[in-house]
Scaffold this active site. Structure first.
Site, PDB file in Angstrom:
ATOM      1  N   GLU A 247     -35.570 -34.873  11.306  1.00 11.99           N
ATOM      2  CA  GLU A 247     -34.922 -33.590  11.615  1.00 11.99           C
ATOM      3  C   GLU A 247     -35.993 -32.739  12.259  1.00 11.99           C
ATOM      4  O   GLU A 247     -37.008 -32.427  11.638  1.00 11.99           O
ATOM      5  CB  GLU A 247     -34.363 -32.985  10.329  1.00 11.99           C
ATOM      6  CG  GLU A 247     -33.532 -31.737  10.576  1.00 11.99           C
ATOM      7  CD  GLU A 247     -34.345 -30.485  10.360  1.00 11.99           C
ATOM      8  OE1 GLU A 247     -34.802 -29.913  11.378  1.00 11.99           O
ATOM      9  OE2 GLU A 247     -34.534 -30.088   9.210  1.00 11.99           O
ATOM     10  N   CYS A 284     -35.330 -24.099   9.798  1.00 10.63           N
ATOM     11  CA  CYS A 284     -34.868 -24.927  10.918  1.00 10.63           C
ATOM     12  C   CYS A 284     -33.481 -24.511  11.392  1.00 10.63           C
ATOM     13  O   CYS A 284     -33.067 -24.865  12.497  1.00 10.63           O
ATOM     14  CB  CYS A 284     -34.872 -26.397  10.537  1.00 10.63           C
ATOM     15  SG  CYS A 284     -34.033 -26.768   8.988  1.00 10.63           S
TER      16      CYS A 284
END
Length: 504
Positions: A247, A284
């Site tokens: 990720e 994020c």
């Protein structure tokens, strides 16, 4: 090479000396994981669940020391870290429940049809099994929930995969304290030490050495595109390539539609600033791009966002490297109009200029967002369609807005793993329906999630057994269904034994 942890707020050196793990240490830890992998893969589900719960219990008991060290190393406030510790324990307990439930193995049985013409059908049975040792890379912004005992570790252990963690060099003391909890839980549960191991390292060679080790079967990573791609490329170049579930961040676009802007622009501005400055913008899922149609309301919205951003108080960033990268990223951003340049930064650009400059879509990790002034609906759709893969995409609208936004509703699910209406992307629920992933470059494999119970599927592969004697099948596939699972038998979901299901 040796290195030290530093106080994120003061820069002072903290107690403890750490070293880049040499090849011999990497080999020892990874080989130990490989040696115990066959045994751990077939360990009774109850014992795997007990291990996960023992880790959760241990984190609770050791939380005072762990949180105190994490606060020093990351600068994150104690209330935030307390919430993260609770989330980490929740993830472990959720995975324990999933292991006991057993549904994740997706048991499927197609019984033999010896009289089928023109050829008989054999008995076929299929389930998911763990891949083998998983290398987990700790994230800088979540020293607990995405680190040593975080979601990747919990889901890998749940799948029957030993774990080797490469600790994040920004919080090595926190990592050591957490690793002690896991080692103690492994011993308390009577399991071999190789079920869990950890190495330190600030040099890229340590990370690459772990990924290249032949015992490692898969990789979990949360961090930057550059680092994630380096691990992905190293894994693909191995003699036996392995999957990397990385990720790698996102700009998480937000589309503010006209009626919503008119009706509640001030409230959306409030929510946006709270979201992109949460944790000093070090999430994020931080919304780093905001699109709106040119109008007086959009101008007022930009002014409101800028004013609120200017009032954001300074706080330490996770470490000096992140602070330096944030300052450099903002400094080098040319061709934009700066609306706020304090602790939180807000810039604005016209849609045509944005489309012509791909670098404006790159993530700047920290309290920054870019407002994009769109000429008309057609240009908004063009800009949405040109976006790279994202973790999230958000729309703010009214019923009237949404009735005319069919094209946007079509585009955004193709660009993002989670699509949000009238909310903000920060805050990732640890639930079964969560997707924390998305098309590249947000992630290396958009089919999977790093959060929620489905995260276990990253660490498993399907195996089919044809004509196997019942006694040699995994319990989940045996005729009697000793675990009482819901299985797909000859196309029908049932908990019945195979013979009962066949006679229905």
């Amino acid at each position: 090479m040796t290195f030290h942890a530093r106080n994120a707020a003061t820069g002072e050196t903290l107690p403890g000396e750490y070293h880049d793990a040499p090849i011999a240490e990497i080999d020892r830890v990874c080989s130990a994981a490989g040696e115990v992998a066959p045994e751990f893969a077939v360990l009774a589900p109850e014992r795997r669940a007990a291990l996960l719960e023992a880790i959760a219990d241990g984190l609770g008991a050791a939380s005072e020391n762990i949180l105190a060290r994490a606060h020093l190393e990351t600068g994150l406030p104690l209330p935030r870290l307390q919430g993260e510790c609770g989330r980490t324990q929740l993830q472990l307990r959720q995975m324990a429940a999933l292991v006991r439930d057993g549904s994740w193995v997706d048991a499927r049985i197609d019984t033999a049809q010896p009289d089928r013409k023109p050829a008989p059908r054999p008995d076929l049975r299929r389930l998911l099994r763990g891949l083998g040792p998983v290398a987990v890379f700790g994230a800088s912004n979540f020293p607990l929930a995405y680190s040593v005992a975080g979601g990747d570790t919990a889901s890998a252990l749940a799948a029957g995969c030993p774990v080797v963690v490469k600790a994040h060099p920004a919080h090595p003391g926190t990592s050591d304290l957490t690793a002690e909890v896991i080692h103690a839980a492994v011993a308390r549960c009577g399991l071999p030490a190789g079920v869990f191991g950890m190495v330190h390292g600030a040099a890229p060679e340590v990370s690459l050495g772990v990924v290249r080790h032949p015992a490692i079967a898969a990789v979990g990573f949360t961090g930057s595109l550059r680092a994630g791609r380096a691990l992905f490329d190293a894994a693909a170049a191995r003699p036996v390539p392995i999957p990397v579930f990385a990720e790698m961040g996102s700009v998480n676009p937000v589309f503010v539609l006209p009626e919503a802007l008119r009706e509640r622009g001030a409230a959306i501005a409030d929510g946006l600033v709270a979201s992109f400055t949460l944790g000093m913008g070090q999430f994020c899922t931080k919304p780093g791009l905001v699109f709106g149609l040119a109008s007086p309301e959009w101008d007022a919205f930009g002014a409101a966002v800028a004013a609120k951003a200017q009032a954001v108080a300074a706080a330490p960033m996770l470490h000096a490297g992140i602070a330096e990268n944030f300052a450099r990223g903002c400094r080098e951003l040319a061709g934009v109009e700066w609306l706020a340049t304090g602790t939180a930064r807000v810039a604005r650009v016209e849609g045509a200029a944005f489309l012509a400059r791909p670098e404006l879509t790159h993530e700047i990790f920290g309290p920054y967002t870019l407002l994009v002034t769109v000429r008309d609906t057609a240009q908004m759709l063009t800009l949405a369609g040109a976006l790279e893969g994202q973790l999230t995409a958000t729309m703010h609208g009214t019923d009237v807005d949404f009735a005319g936004a069919a094209a946007l509703f079509d585009i955004l699910p193709r660009r993002a793993g989670r699509v949000i209406c009238n909310g903000f992307p920060t805050g990732v629920e640890v639930v079964a329906a969560m997707t924390h992933g998305g098309p590249y470059p947000a992630c290396t494999d958009a089919r999977f999630t790093a959060v929620g119970s489905a995260g276990i599927l990253r660490w498993a592969r399907p195996v089919s057994y044809q004509g196997y004697p019942d006694a040699h099948l995994p319990e989940e596939l045996r005729d009697a269904n000793p675990r009482g699972l819901l299985r797909l038998i000859d196309g029908k979901l049932t908990r019945e034994p195979v013979m009962s299901a066949r006679s229905v």
